[in-house]
Design an enzyme around this catalytic site. Structure first.
Site, mmCIF file in Angstrom:
data_model
loop_
_atom_site.group_PDB
_atom_site.id
_atom_site.type_symbol
_atom_site.label_atom_id
_atom_site.label_comp_id
_atom_site.label_asym_id
_atom_site.label_seq_id
_atom_site.Cartn_x
_atom_site.Cartn_y
_atom_site.Cartn_z
ATOM 1 N N SER A 111 4.485 5.165 -7.448
ATOM 2 C CA SER A 111 3.085 5.578 -7.590
ATOM 3 C C SER A 111 2.987 7.049 -7.974
ATOM 4 C CB SER A 111 2.378 5.364 -6.247
ATOM 5 O OG SER A 111 1.161 6.072 -6.206
ATOM 6 N N TYR A 134 -1.887 7.506 -12.426
ATOM 7 C CA TYR A 134 -3.309 7.722 -12.130
ATOM 8 C C TYR A 134 -3.738 8.895 -12.983
ATOM 9 C CZ TYR A 134 -3.926 4.928 -7.815
ATOM 10 O OH TYR A 134 -4.075 3.920 -6.903
ATOM 11 N N THR A 159 -2.911 2.537 -14.146
ATOM 12 C CA THR A 159 -3.841 1.851 -13.237
ATOM 13 C C THR A 159 -5.276 2.151 -13.652
ATOM 14 O OG1 THR A 159 -2.275 1.833 -11.410
ATOM 15 C CG2 THR A 159 -4.587 1.679 -10.818
ATOM 16 N N LYS A 253 -2.603 -1.956 -15.553
ATOM 17 C CA LYS A 253 -2.775 -2.603 -14.238
ATOM 18 C C LYS A 253 -4.239 -2.526 -13.790
ATOM 19 C CE LYS A 253 -0.975 -2.244 -9.460
ATOM 20 N NZ LYS A 253 -1.927 -1.506 -8.633
ATOM 21 N N HIS A 277 -6.214 -4.596 -6.947
ATOM 22 C CA HIS A 277 -5.728 -3.502 -6.099
ATOM 23 C C HIS A 277 -5.609 -3.981 -4.640
ATOM 24 C CE1 HIS A 277 -5.266 0.974 -6.820
ATOM 25 N NE2 HIS A 277 -5.043 0.927 -5.535
HETATM 26 C C1 FMN Z 1 -1.211 1.317 1.086
HETATM 27 C C2 FMN Z 1 -1.437 0.992 -0.363
HETATM 28 C C3 FMN Z 1 -1.389 2.017 -1.306
HETATM 29 C C4 FMN Z 1 -1.582 1.724 -2.663
HETATM 30 N N1 FMN Z 1 -1.468 2.732 -3.595
HETATM 31 C C5 FMN Z 1 -1.532 2.435 -4.906
HETATM 32 C C6 FMN Z 1 -1.256 3.426 -5.879
HETATM 33 O O1 FMN Z 1 -0.959 4.572 -5.556
HETATM 34 N N2 FMN Z 1 -1.330 3.072 -7.191
HETATM 35 C C7 FMN Z 1 -1.664 1.776 -7.595
HETATM 36 O O2 FMN Z 1 -1.732 1.500 -8.800
HETATM 37 N N3 FMN Z 1 -1.904 0.823 -6.669
HETATM 38 C C8 FMN Z 1 -1.815 1.112 -5.360
HETATM 39 N N4 FMN Z 1 -2.000 0.121 -4.443
HETATM 40 C C9 FMN Z 1 -2.229 -1.266 -4.906
HETATM 41 C C10 FMN Z 1 -0.898 -2.000 -5.117
HETATM 42 O O3 FMN Z 1 -0.205 -1.505 -6.225
HETATM 43 C C11 FMN Z 1 -1.119 -3.499 -5.355
HETATM 44 O O4 FMN Z 1 -2.006 -3.670 -6.433
HETATM 45 C C12 FMN Z 1 -1.671 -4.193 -4.110
HETATM 46 O O5 FMN Z 1 -1.027 -3.716 -2.962
HETATM 47 C C13 FMN Z 1 -1.470 -5.685 -4.238
HETATM 48 O O6 FMN Z 1 -2.052 -6.343 -3.176
HETATM 49 P P1 FMN Z 1 -1.239 -6.811 -1.859
HETATM 50 O O7 FMN Z 1 -0.951 -5.565 -1.103
HETATM 51 O O8 FMN Z 1 -2.210 -7.705 -1.174
HETATM 52 O O9 FMN Z 1 0.000 -7.480 -2.322
HETATM 53 C C14 FMN Z 1 -1.845 0.389 -3.081
HETATM 54 C C15 FMN Z 1 -1.876 -0.627 -2.114
HETATM 55 C C16 FMN Z 1 -1.667 -0.337 -0.786
HETATM 56 C C17 FMN Z 1 -1.673 -1.477 0.207
#
Ligand code: FMN
Length: 377
Positions: A111, A134, A159, A253, A277
């Site tokens: 990330s 981002y 993203t 994404k 997300h």
């Molecule tokens: C704690 C946390 C932090 C996240 N941070 C980012 C991020 O920095 N960049 C991003 O594109 N998605 C981020 N996401 C989304 C994840 O990339 C992903 O799309 C999502 O976790 C998928 O759903 P799931 O956790 O139910 O599998 C984050 C998700 C979580 C749970």
């Protein structure tokens, strides 16, 4: 920390362990979703509502789940999703995830909001690494892209579903945010979770490592960083400019609408990641699994997917419906929070053995042979 209690047998067990080990505010940051958490719950309901349709009398004595993605052979059609602040779940959490991914021969997606820098992760282990972007400020984004390119990342993942930060009300109630504020409640929460707090004391509060080296003289960039908001003006034209900067695979994404997927490809992307997300942004959002089949029939390029995937059966469903890979988010973060790198490796073993069992009982000897005749949605 070695796991003392019974060994987890599925991802939900890891979720319970994470809940025990982390202070409430950190667990809620991991586990929570936006607003009423309708999207969060719906991601699970949508996956659960799909039924598998097995075929019988097929020789499934030998099974394989290795597959090719963007010209590389992967042990399984999986990748570790980009997640910010992994250092808050486990010391050097980004490195633990990257190393586990390399061991399992699946890509790790770092990330932009990581606690280990682009360069530190690049050099921590072999293995295919992707960088998630981002766009907080266009000049800063250009710098990050150049750093990822120089550090050898194979794929850029832009993203697009964070025009503004989703409001996760659990975080608001818990007073969770960066920088961490040491309110009496936060301190008490920390005291009740001494092992986690000791680690935090030893390593210090995790920093957003990729932004530390942003040009301090560039006041616009500094102001954008301080505001902690994305550049909400980023549009299709900006995507075409970004395409010019990145010579390797580019994925977009956060796509839900199949017509958006088509436009991503027209703008030069090599594929998309269908995602809401994990229900952390727009509430009452469609689940990506609901738009998968239409997306597959709209574009020919690879479609990856995430949001709500916790079981081998979920992954088999998505691949049968045409996805080329699944990103695992919380599923592995629960395991990271419970037991660091060994937890992540064990969680991957559990998911992979679930996929294997599902393929056998579905009558499909190879994951590449899955198709829509194996599902009834
Ligand atoms: C704690 C946390 C932090 C996240 N941070 C980012 C991020 O920095 N960049 C991003 O594109 N998605 C981020 N996401 C989304 C994840 O990339 C992903 O799309 C999502 O976790 C998928 O759903 P799931 O956790 O139910 O599998 C984050 C998700 C979580 C749970």
């Amino acid at each position: 920390m070695a796991l003392s209690s019974r060994k987890p047998i599925n991802i939900e067990d890891y979720r319970q362990l994470a809940n025990k080990r982390l202070p409430r505010m950190v667990f809620d940051y991991l586990d929570g979703g936006a607003d009423n958490e309708v999207s969060l719950r719906h991601n699970r309901t949508a996956l659960d509502s799909i039924r598998l349709r097995p075929k019988r009398l097929i020789d499934v004595s030998k099974r394989r789940m290795d597959t090719e993605l963007f010209g590389k052979r992967l042990a399984a059609p999986l990748a570790i999703a980009p997640t910010g602040l992994n250092g808050i779940f486990w010391p050097k959490g980004d490195l633990a995830l990257a190393r586990a991914a390399a061991k399992f021969n699946i890509p790790f997606i770092l990330s932009s909001a990581s606690n280990a820098s682009i360069e530190e992760v690049a050099s921590c282990c072999n293995g295919d690494k992707w960088f998630q972007l981002y766009v907080i400020h266009r000049r800063l984004a250009k710098q990050l892209v150049e750093r990822a390119l120089n550090a050898g990342y194979s794929t850029l993942v832009l993203t697009t579903d964070v025009a503004v930060n989703g409001l996760r009300e659990r975080d608001l109630r818990n007073g969770f945010g960066l920088p961490l504020r040491y309110t009496p409640r936060v301190v008490l929460d920390g005291c009740l979770h001494p092992r986690w707090s000791l680690n935090l004391l030893r390593q210090g509060v995790p920093q957003l490592a990729n932004f530390k080296s942003a040009d301090a003289q560039d006041t616009e960039v500094q102001a954008a960083l301080l505001a902690r908001q994305m550049d909400a003006s980023f549009d299709w034209e900006a995507l075409e400019q970004l395409r010019e900067l990145w010579p390797h695979t580019l994925l977009i994404k956060g796509i839900i609408d199949p017509t958006d997927a088509a436009r991503c490809i027209e703008s030069g992307a090599d594929g998309v990641v269908l995602s809401n997300h994990g229900g952390r942004q727009l509430d009452s959002c469609q689940s990506p699994i609901e738009t998968l089949q239409q997306t597959i029939s709209t574009i020919n390029e690879p479609v990856l997917i995430d949001s709500g995937f916790r079981r081998g059966t979920d992954i088999v469903k998505a691949i049968a419906m045409g996805a080329q890979g699944v990103l695992l988010g919380r599923a592995l973060l629960y395991a990271l929070a419970a037991d660091g790198q060994s937890g992540v490796e064990h969680a991957l073993e559990l998911i992979i053995s679930e996929i294997d069992r599902t393929l056998a009982n579905l009558g499909c000897p190879s994951i590449d042979e899955l198709n829509s005749s194996f599902v009834q949605s």
